[in-house]
Design an enzyme around this catalytic site. Structure first.
Site, short mmCIF file in Angstrom:
data_model
loop_
_atom_site.label_atom_id
_atom_site.label_comp_id
_atom_site.label_asym_id
_atom_site.label_seq_id
_atom_site.Cartn_x
_atom_site.Cartn_y
_atom_site.Cartn_z
N ASN A 10 -10.30 -7.14 2.55
CA ASN A 10 -9.92 -6.64 3.87
C ASN A 10 -11.13 -6.85 4.77
O ASN A 10 -12.08 -6.07 4.72
CB ASN A 10 -9.53 -5.16 3.80
CG ASN A 10 -9.22 -4.60 5.18
OD1 ASN A 10 -9.15 -5.34 6.16
ND2 ASN A 10 -9.03 -3.29 5.25
N LYS A 12 -11.35 -6.51 7.88
CA LYS A 12 -11.41 -5.62 9.05
C LYS A 12 -11.75 -6.44 10.30
O LYS A 12 -11.28 -7.57 10.42
CB LYS A 12 -12.39 -4.47 8.79
CG LYS A 12 -12.06 -3.75 7.46
CD LYS A 12 -12.77 -2.46 7.23
CE LYS A 12 -12.34 -1.87 5.88
NZ LYS A 12 -12.93 -0.59 5.60
N HIS A 96 -3.34 1.33 6.68
CA HIS A 96 -4.74 1.55 6.33
C HIS A 96 -5.24 2.83 7.01
O HIS A 96 -4.85 3.13 8.15
CB HIS A 96 -5.59 0.35 6.76
CG HIS A 96 -6.97 0.39 6.20
ND1 HIS A 96 -7.96 1.16 6.76
CD2 HIS A 96 -7.50 -0.19 5.11
CE1 HIS A 96 -9.06 1.04 6.03
NE2 HIS A 96 -8.81 0.22 5.02
N GLU A 98 -7.88 3.49 8.51
CA GLU A 98 -8.48 3.28 9.83
C GLU A 98 -7.41 3.17 10.90
O GLU A 98 -7.62 3.60 12.05
CB GLU A 98 -9.40 2.04 9.79
CG GLU A 98 -10.69 2.35 9.03
CD GLU A 98 -11.31 1.16 8.32
OE1 GLU A 98 -10.95 0.01 8.63
OE2 GLU A 98 -12.17 1.39 7.45
N GLU A 168 -6.76 4.43 -1.48
CA GLU A 168 -8.07 4.40 -0.83
C GLU A 168 -8.45 5.80 -0.37
O GLU A 168 -8.04 6.23 0.72
CB GLU A 168 -8.03 3.46 0.38
CG GLU A 168 -7.72 2.02 0.02
CD GLU A 168 -8.33 1.03 1.02
OE1 GLU A 168 -8.98 0.10 0.55
OE2 GLU A 168 -8.16 1.21 2.23
N SER A 214 -15.52 1.39 -1.30
CA SER A 214 -16.85 1.05 -1.80
C SER A 214 -16.82 0.32 -3.15
O SER A 214 -17.69 0.57 -4.00
CB SER A 214 -17.73 2.30 -1.87
OG SER A 214 -17.91 2.83 -0.56
P1 13P Z 1 -15.17 -0.61 1.79
O1 13P Z 1 -15.00 -1.52 0.57
O2 13P Z 1 -16.07 -1.20 2.83
O3 13P Z 1 -15.50 0.78 1.40
O4 13P Z 1 -13.73 -0.56 2.52
C1 13P Z 1 -12.62 -0.25 1.75
C2 13P Z 1 -11.41 -0.51 2.56
O5 13P Z 1 -11.14 0.18 3.53
C3 13P Z 1 -10.55 -1.64 2.16
O6 13P Z 1 -9.35 -1.61 2.85
#
Ligand code: 13P
Length: 252
Positions: A10, A12, A96, A98, A168, A214
């Site tokens: 991902n 982002k 997600h 976010e 997540e 993470s």
């Molecule tokens: P990180 O791997 O940066 O913690 O992000 C996880 C995530 O939100 C994947 O969708």
């Protein structure tokens, strides 16, 4: 039941189309030996075509990070399932944290999007997970159950065949704090149980539930050795081809 794993990047809001193409050029030879597990690159919308072109002829899939639930219409700034599919996507991330946190995504909109993504023949990766306050209050299972039942509402097992889920925990995203493999596995069991209630036991046994939060080359092996973890949804560590390839090669 053994399920082949799915490793999804991902990205982002990172990478321009040239940077995405550069990633793929470096990444492809690093994962040419991967034939059992699946890999997907979920890119910013403007990079999808470039990534789709660059991975052509390989086993790597392409994904979007969000989509709208309507087929088309006056929705400035939005993209539809048909648009992302026609641009070369097989996957789409839905719900997600976010998007839930910053852009008003709700359980109800995730449900609408899920139905439309499945109809378009996409493999949706539906994200669920608790925030730290919910975990500390002992509400993790309640939150996961609510997010799953809402997302699955009105969708048949036959229609949901391609569904994948990503657990997540919000407190583990981008924080360097990873859920322990055991803690993640417990949450996955809760999610699988909800899928079994909604779609039947056979479906739930085949359902891929990824872990995200993470995930790094250093912890991928321990996480992936839990039978409940069917792959990973990787943010930060997927931006560099070497580190994402190392996660895909977690057994090495
Ligand atoms: P990180 O791997 O940066 O913690 O992000 C996880 C995530 O939100 C994947 O969708």
């Amino acid at each position: 039941m053994t399920r082949n794993k799915l490793f999804a990047a991902n990205w982002k809001m990172y990478k321009t189309p040239p940077q995405a193409t550069e990633f793929v050029a470096a990444f492809l030879p690093m994962v040419a030996d991967v034939t059992a597990d699946d890999i997907a690159l979920c890119a910013p919308a403007v990079c999808i075509s470039a990534v789709a072109g660059a991975v052509k002829g390989s086993r790597i899939g392409v994904g979007a990070q969000n989509m709208h639930w309507e087929k088309e219409g006056a929705f400035t700034g939005e993209i539809s399932a048909e648009m992302i599919a026609a641009s070369g996507c097989q996957y789409v991330i839905l719900g997600h944290s976010e998007r839930r946190q910053y852009f008003g995504e709700t359980d109800a909109t995730v449900n609408r999007k899920l139905e439309v993504a499945l109809e378009a023949g996409l493999t949706p990766i539906v994200c669920v997970g608790e925030v730290i306050e919910e975990r500390e209050a002992g509400l993790t299972d309640d939150v996961l159950r609510r997010q799953c039942t809402s997302a699955f509402r009105g969708i048949s097992a036959a229609k949901a065949a391609k569904l994948a889920i990503a657990y997540e925990p919000v407190w583990a995203i981008g924080t360097g704090k990873t859920a322990t493999p055991q803690l993640a596995a417990q949450a996955h069991e809760t999610i699988r149980h909800e899928a079994s209630k909604a779609f039947g036991k056979g479906f739930a046994e085949k359902l891929r539930i990824l872990y995200g939060g993470s995930v790094k080359p250093e912890n991928a092996k321990a996480l992936m050795s839990e039978a409940e973890l069917d792959g990973a949804l990787v943010g930060g560590a997927s931006l560099d081809p070497k580190s994402f390839a190392a996660i895909v090669h977690y057994q090495a």
